[in-house]
Design a protein around this motif. Structure first.
Motif, PDB file in Angstrom:
ATOM      1  N   GLY A  96       0.852  -1.184   0.000  1.00 42.81           N
ATOM      2  CA  GLY A  96       0.000   0.000   0.000  1.00 42.81           C
ATOM      3  C   GLY A  96       0.884   1.228   0.000  1.00 42.81           C
ATOM      4  O   GLY A  96       2.103   1.131   0.183  1.00 42.81           O
ATOM      5  N   THR A  97       0.295   2.378  -0.216  1.00 41.17           N
ATOM      6  CA  THR A  97       1.063   3.630  -0.184  1.00 41.17           C
ATOM      7  C   THR A  97       0.319   4.662   0.636  1.00 41.17           C
ATOM      8  O   THR A  97      -0.917   4.676   0.688  1.00 41.17           O
ATOM      9  N   ALA A  98       1.075   5.535   1.273  1.00 43.19           N
ATOM     10  CA  ALA A  98       0.508   6.648   2.029  1.00 43.19           C
ATOM     11  C   ALA A  98       1.122   7.933   1.513  1.00 43.19           C
ATOM     12  O   ALA A  98       2.347   8.041   1.385  1.00 43.19           O
ATOM     13  N   HIS A  99       0.276   8.890   1.190  1.00 45.46           N
ATOM     14  CA  HIS A  99       0.742  10.206   0.768  1.00 45.46           C
ATOM     15  C   HIS A  99       0.522  11.147   1.953  1.00 45.46           C
ATOM     16  O   HIS A  99      -0.600  11.314   2.423  1.00 45.46           O
ATOM     17  N   LEU A 100       1.613  11.762   2.458  1.00 50.56           N
ATOM     18  CA  LEU A 100       1.555  12.655   3.620  1.00 50.56           C
ATOM     19  C   LEU A 100       1.474  14.096   3.128  1.00 50.56           C
ATOM     20  O   LEU A 100       2.242  14.500   2.265  1.00 50.56           O
ATOM     21  N   TYR A 101       0.555  14.886   3.716  1.00 51.81           N
ATOM     22  CA  TYR A 101       0.355  16.252   3.234  1.00 51.81           C
ATOM     23  C   TYR A 101      -0.225  17.129   4.349  1.00 51.81           C
ATOM     24  O   TYR A 101      -0.651  16.653   5.399  1.00 51.81           O
ATOM     25  N   SER A 102      -0.262  18.418   4.077  1.00 50.17           N
ATOM     26  CA  SER A 102      -0.893  19.399   4.956  1.00 50.17           C
ATOM     27  C   SER A 102      -1.759  20.296   4.097  1.00 50.17           C
ATOM     28  O   SER A 102      -1.397  20.624   2.973  1.00 50.17           O
ATOM     29  N   ASN A 103      -2.888  20.707   4.641  1.00 53.44           N
ATOM     30  CA  ASN A 103      -3.771  21.617   3.893  1.00 53.44           C
ATOM     31  C   ASN A 103      -3.256  23.048   3.879  1.00 53.44           C
ATOM     32  O   ASN A 103      -3.659  23.849   3.050  1.00 53.44           O
ATOM     33  N   ASP A 104      -2.372  23.392   4.818  1.00 51.81           N
ATOM     34  CA  ASP A 104      -1.939  24.781   4.985  1.00 51.81           C
ATOM     35  C   ASP A 104      -0.759  25.183   4.116  1.00 51.81           C
ATOM     36  O   ASP A 104      -0.635  26.340   3.739  1.00 51.81           O
ATOM     37  N   SER A 105       0.155  24.263   3.831  1.00 49.09           N
ATOM     38  CA  SER A 105       1.361  24.626   3.075  1.00 49.09           C
ATOM     39  C   SER A 105       2.011  23.369   2.529  1.00 49.09           C
ATOM     40  O   SER A 105       1.506  22.263   2.697  1.00 49.09           O
ATOM     41  N   ASN A 106       3.175  23.535   1.900  1.00 44.84           N
ATOM     42  CA  ASN A 106       3.933  22.382   1.424  1.00 44.84           C
ATOM     43  C   ASN A 106       4.554  21.604   2.578  1.00 44.84           C
ATOM     44  O   ASN A 106       4.812  20.417   2.464  1.00 44.84           O
ATOM     45  N   ALA A 107       4.801  22.291   3.685  1.00 44.53           N
ATOM     46  CA  ALA A 107       5.374  21.650   4.864  1.00 44.53           C
ATOM     47  C   ALA A 107       4.259  20.957   5.651  1.00 44.53           C
ATOM     48  O   ALA A 107       3.155  21.477   5.759  1.00 44.53           O
ATOM     49  N   VAL A 108       4.570  19.784   6.209  1.00 44.45           N
ATOM     50  CA  VAL A 108       3.576  19.090   7.030  1.00 44.45           C
ATOM     51  C   VAL A 108       3.569  19.632   8.453  1.00 44.45           C
ATOM     52  O   VAL A 108       2.664  19.321   9.229  1.00 44.45           O
ATOM     53  N   ALA A 109       4.552  20.449   8.798  1.00 46.47           N
ATOM     54  CA  ALA A 109       4.592  21.113  10.099  1.00 46.47           C
ATOM     55  C   ALA A 109       5.374  22.407   9.973  1.00 46.47           C
ATOM     56  O   ALA A 109       6.372  22.463   9.251  1.00 46.47           O
ATOM     57  N   THR A 110       4.910  23.446  10.665  1.00 50.33           N
ATOM     58  CA  THR A 110       5.584  24.737  10.678  1.00 50.33           C
ATOM     59  C   THR A 110       5.608  25.267  12.104  1.00 50.33           C
ATOM     60  O   THR A 110       4.593  25.246  12.794  1.00 50.33           O
ATOM     61  N   PHE A 111       6.780  25.737  12.524  1.00 57.13           N
ATOM     62  CA  PHE A 111       6.950  26.327  13.845  1.00 57.13           C
ATOM     63  C   PHE A 111       7.448  27.750  13.694  1.00 57.13           C
ATOM     64  O   PHE A 111       8.377  28.011  12.938  1.00 57.13           O
ATOM     65  N   MET A 112       6.836  28.669  14.426  1.00 58.36           N
ATOM     66  CA  MET A 112       7.305  30.044  14.491  1.00 58.36           C
ATOM     67  C   MET A 112       8.040  30.224  15.821  1.00 58.36           C
ATOM     68  O   MET A 112       8.048  29.326  16.660  1.00 58.36           O
TER      69      MET A 112
END
Length: 148
Positions: A96-112
């Protein structure tokens, strides 16, 4: 004679143009003091927690955490998932395959600056026909980027 004069003029112009003015205090008395501006650039540091395993069954997605985020206001730390789908297999060898993504940006996580929980959530889209428990390996990339 003319060449010699031109040569001397060129040498003089080079010497005059290469003089670097330095602003410094010239102290001539014993015990005199001077104030000097000192500078130091303290580099940004961060510690992002990448778990050993992530359960992709949570419909609310997965939110990454950090134990430290000491970056400037003009920087952000981003976690990127592989662009290609993650190959996974179950206990019977089905693929099987899993595609990992985020709705907000190309990054799956962002920290400020100062954040210890990512501002966006990582989701997955799984494609596999056979039932079973699938496992695979995803390689995440962490980057310190400018917000500008």
């Amino acid at each position: 004679m003319k060449k010699r004069l031109i040569g001397m003029m060129m040498a003089f112009s080079l010497l005059a143009g290469s003089a670097i003015s330095v602003s410094a205090a010239e102290l001539t008395q014993d015990g005199a003091t001077a104030d000097v501006q000192v500078e130091y650039d303290n580099p940004s540091t961060f510690c992002v927690n990448i778990p050993e395993s992530i359960n992709l069954n949570n419909l609310d997605g997965y939110r990454f955490t950090a134990s430290m985020m000491n970056i400037t206001e003009s920087e952000k730390v981003c976690i990127y998932a592989p662009e290609e789908a993650v190959q996974m297999t179950n206990e019977m060898g089905a693929v099987g395959t899993a595609h990992l993504y985020s709705n907000d940006s190309n990054a799956v996580a962002t920290f400020m600056s100062g954040q210890v929980e990512s501002s966006n959530v990582m989701y997955n889209m799984f494609d596999g026909l056979s039932a079973g428990h699938y496992t695979g390996t995803a390689t995440f990339t962490i980057r310190l980027e400018s917000t500008k």
